[in-house]
Scaffold this active site. Structure first.
Site, mmCIF file in Angstrom:
data_model
loop_
_atom_site.group_PDB
_atom_site.id
_atom_site.type_symbol
_atom_site.label_atom_id
_atom_site.label_comp_id
_atom_site.label_asym_id
_atom_site.label_seq_id
_atom_site.Cartn_x
_atom_site.Cartn_y
_atom_site.Cartn_z
ATOM 1 N N ASP A 3 54.831 45.938 34.360
ATOM 2 C CA ASP A 3 54.734 47.402 34.371
ATOM 3 C C ASP A 3 55.885 48.175 33.720
ATOM 4 O OD1 ASP A 3 53.158 46.183 36.286
ATOM 5 O OD2 ASP A 3 53.786 47.472 37.926
ATOM 6 N N GLU A 185 47.556 50.330 42.675
ATOM 7 C CA GLU A 185 48.960 50.153 42.328
ATOM 8 C C GLU A 185 49.389 51.261 41.365
ATOM 9 O OE1 GLU A 185 49.735 45.417 42.758
ATOM 10 O OE2 GLU A 185 48.787 45.960 40.876
HETATM 11 C C1 FRU Z 1 51.569 45.941 39.196
HETATM 12 C C2 FRU Z 1 52.545 45.359 40.191
HETATM 13 C C3 FRU Z 1 53.140 46.432 41.062
HETATM 14 C C4 FRU Z 1 54.430 45.831 41.510
HETATM 15 C C5 FRU Z 1 54.855 45.054 40.299
HETATM 16 C C6 FRU Z 1 55.551 43.767 40.593
HETATM 17 O O1 FRU Z 1 51.400 45.165 38.057
HETATM 18 O O2 FRU Z 1 51.913 44.351 40.961
HETATM 19 O O3 FRU Z 1 52.298 46.837 42.124
HETATM 20 O O4 FRU Z 1 55.368 46.809 41.872
HETATM 21 O O5 FRU Z 1 53.688 44.781 39.555
HETATM 22 O O6 FRU Z 1 56.037 43.169 39.428
#
Ligand code: FRU
Length: 473
Positions: A3, A185
Site C-alpha cells: 500500500d 481496508e
Molecule cells: C492492505 C493491508 C492493510 C495493512 C497493510 C499491511 O493491503 O493489508 O490493511 O495495513 O496491507 O501491509
C-alpha cells in the site's frame, strides 16, 4: 512493497510513503519506505521513514501537515508533518489475543526526512477488534477538528480529535452498504466539488479484499454527506474506482494547495491473490500512475472519473511519436508502430461506433511469441474487457490469467488511453469514466499493435502513439 501510505504535499514536495519490507521480495515485517517528487512523475528514493518497534510492525496510515500546531510537535511557523499508522503486534497476534492492532503517531520537523515517534503511543488503543487498522486522518474545516476514518472488519469507523492524541468514536458506516466479500481496508474520505454543479459531496474510498469485481483485491467508493460525525451515503450501491485486478489500497494526497485544487490518487498495482509470487526479481510491486479524481453527475448519480495527472504528458517523447490517420477496419488489422517503444508507451485511440451491428472491437498488444494482451468492448453486452489469458507468463498463479470485465456503455464514441509499462497496462476509457489496471508479464516485449472488429467495420478517427521517457536518472 504494498500500500501507498502517508500521502502528503508539503514545501513543494509530494511525499509517498509505502508498506515496505526491505529484507525480501515477499511480504514481511512492515516499514514505511519513502520517496519524494516535485512533479508526481520523477521520484527520489529516501531512507526508510518508520521502522517496526516494540509496539509492532508499521502498517498502513496517512500523514497531514499540522498547520495550527494542534499536537504541539512543531509551531505555527514551523508546522510538523504528522503521520498516523497502525501498529501490528505479531507477538500478540500469535498469542491468540484480539488486541494486536492499535494506532500510533510520529512527526517530522525536517521535511519528512527524520521521524520521531510519539512517546505516549498508541494514541488509539485496540477495543477488542481483530481488524482495526489503516487510519486516514484529515482536518475538518467545518468542525475545526481532526477526523479519522479507519477499517474495522468489513466496515469503517469514524473518530474525531482536537489534537491527534485523544480520539473520540463518532460512528460506524458500511454494514449494509457496498460490497462485503472480504475485509475492508485503507479507507479515505474527502470533499470533492461535483463538476458542472455548484455542490460539494463527500467521497469515501474503501478497499476490499477479497471481493473485488474481477476477483481478489479492489477499491469501492461511495458519495454522500459528512458532518464530522456521520457519513450518510447518497445510496448504498457498489461502485468501483477501477475494474482491473491491479489497483488496491489507493488513497489520496492531503494538503494539496487550494490554488491547485486537485484530488490526487495513487494505488498499489497488484492484488493479494498473487502479489507475493509475481515473476519479478530484485523488486516486487509498484504503484499506479498518480491519477486525478473528479466527481461527475449523470442520470441522478454522482460518480468518479480518474485520469493520469497532467504532468504525465510531459513524458511523451517528441521524436518517438506517431499520429495515425483515420481509417476503417474489420477483422484484425495491424497499425504500424515503428519507432515506438511499446513497452514504455502511451497509446491513444479514438473510435466511432455508429454501426450498431458491431459485435466486438478492440486493441491487441502482441509480441513475437504471439502472446497478446487484449482490450475489448462488446456493445450488445454493454461490456468492456481486458484479456490476459495468453498475454505472457501466468504459471506462477492459478488465478492470474483470465478475462476481466466491466459494465460499460460507450455511446457513439470510444476513446481509450493506454499506458503501457514493462509489466503493466493502465486503461482510461472515455475520459476516465472507466478505468482498468492490469499487470502483465510477457516473455518478450510487445512490439505490435493490432485493432480488431467483428460483425461490421469500425472507424478509427485518430490514434496517437508516444514512447514515454524514462523517469530515472
Ligand atoms: C492492505 C493491508 C492493510 C495493512 C497493510 C499491511 O493491503 O493489508 O490493511 O495495513 O496491507 O501491509
Amino acid at each position: 512493497m504494498n500500500d501507498p501510505n502517508g500521502l502528503v504535499y508539503s514545501d513543494g514536495e509530494y511525499h509517498l510513503f509505502y508498506q515496505y519490507y526491505p529484507d525480501s521480495t515477499v511480504w514481511g515485517p512492515m516499514h514505511w519506505g519513502h520517496a519524494v517528487s516535485t512533479d508526481l512523475i520523477h521520484w527520489n528514493h529516501l531512507p526508510i521513514a518508520l521502522y517496526p518497534d516494540s509496539l509492532g510492525y508499521i502498517f498502513s496510515g496517512s500523514a497531514v501537515v499540522d498547520l495550527n500546531n494542534t499536537t504541539g510537535f512543531g509551531s505555527k511557523a514551523q508546522p510538523a508533518i504528522v503521520a498516523i499508522f497502525t501498529y501490528h503486534d505479531p507477538v500478540l497476534e500469535k498469542s491468540g489475543s484480539n488486541l494486536f492492532q492499535s494506532q500510533g503517531i510520529a512527526f517530522s520537523l525536517d521535511k519528512g526526512r527524520t521521524w520521531t515517534k510519539y512517546s505516549a503511543n498508541p494514541v488509539l488503543k485496540n477495543p477488542g477488534i481483530r481488524d482495526f487498522r489503516d487510519p486516514k486522518m484529515f482536518w475538518n474545516e467545518n468542525t475545526k477538528k481532526w477526523n479519522l476514518i479507519m477499517a474495522v472488519y468489513d466496515r469503517v469507523h469514524i473518530y474525531s480529535s482536537p489534537n491527534m492524541k485523544e480520539w473520540t468514536f463518532e460512528s460506524e458506516f458500511g454494514m449494509v452498504a457496498g460490497a462485503h466479500g472480504g475485509v475492508w481496508e485503507c479507507p479515505d474520505l474527502f470533499p470533492l466539488k461535483a463538476e458542472g454543479a455548484e455542490i460539494t459531496k463527500w467521497v469515501m474510498l474503501v478497499s476490499i479484499n477479497p471481493g473485488g469485481p474481477n476477483g481478489g483485491s479492489a477499491t469501492q467508493y461511495f458519495t454522500g454527506e459528512f458532518d464530522g460525525h456521520r457519513f450518510i451515503p447518497d445510496n448504498t450501491s457498489v461502485k468501483w474506482i477501477d475494474w482491473g485486478r491491479d489497483n488496491y489500497a489507493g488513497v489520496t494526497w492531503s494538503n494539496i494547495p487550494g490554488s491547485d485544487g486537485r484530488r490526487i490518487f495513487i494505488g498499489w498495482m497488484s492484488n493479494w491473490q498473487y502479489a507475493n509470487v509475481v515473476p519479478t526479481a530484485v523488486w516486487r510491486s509498484s504503484n499506479t500512475i498518480p491519477r486525478e479524481l473528479s466527481l461527475k453527475y449523470q442520470e441522478g448519480q454522482y460518480f468518479l472519473t480518474s485520469i493520469p495527472v497532467r504532468e504525465f504528458a510531459d513524458l511523451r517523447s517528441k521524436s518517438e511519436a506517431l499520429i495515425i490517420k483515420p481509417q476503417s477496419f474489420s477483422g484484425e488489422k495491424e497499425i504500424p508502430s515503428d519507432g515506438i517503444s511499446l513497452m514504455q508507451s502511451e497509446l491513444l485511440f479514438d473510435f466511432s461506433l455508429s454501426d450498431a451491428s458491431v459485435d466486438s472491437l478492440g486493441i491487441i498488444l502482441e509480441n513475437i511469441n504471439k502472446e497478446r494482451f487484449i482490450i475489448g468492448y462488446v456493445p450488445a453486452l454493454k461490456q468492456f474487457y481486458t484479456d490476459r489469458r495468453a498475454a505472457g507468463n501466468s504459471g506462477f498463479s492459478k488465478v492470474f490469467a483470465g478475462i476481466s470485465t466491466a459494465p460499460f456503455i460507450a455511446g457513439n464514441e470510444l476513446k481509450i488511453q493506454v499506458l503501457v509499462d514493462a509489466s503493466s497496462v493502465e486503461l482510461f476509457v472515455n475520459g476516465g469514466k472507466l478505468v482498468m489496471t492490469s499487470i502483465v508479464f510477457p516473455t518478450e516485449k510487445y512490439t505490435r499493435v493490432k485493432l480488431f472488429s467483428n460483425g461490421a467495420e469500425v472507424t478509427l478517427n485518430k490514434a496517437e502513439f508516444y514512447s514515454i521517457e524514462r523517469i530515472w536518472p
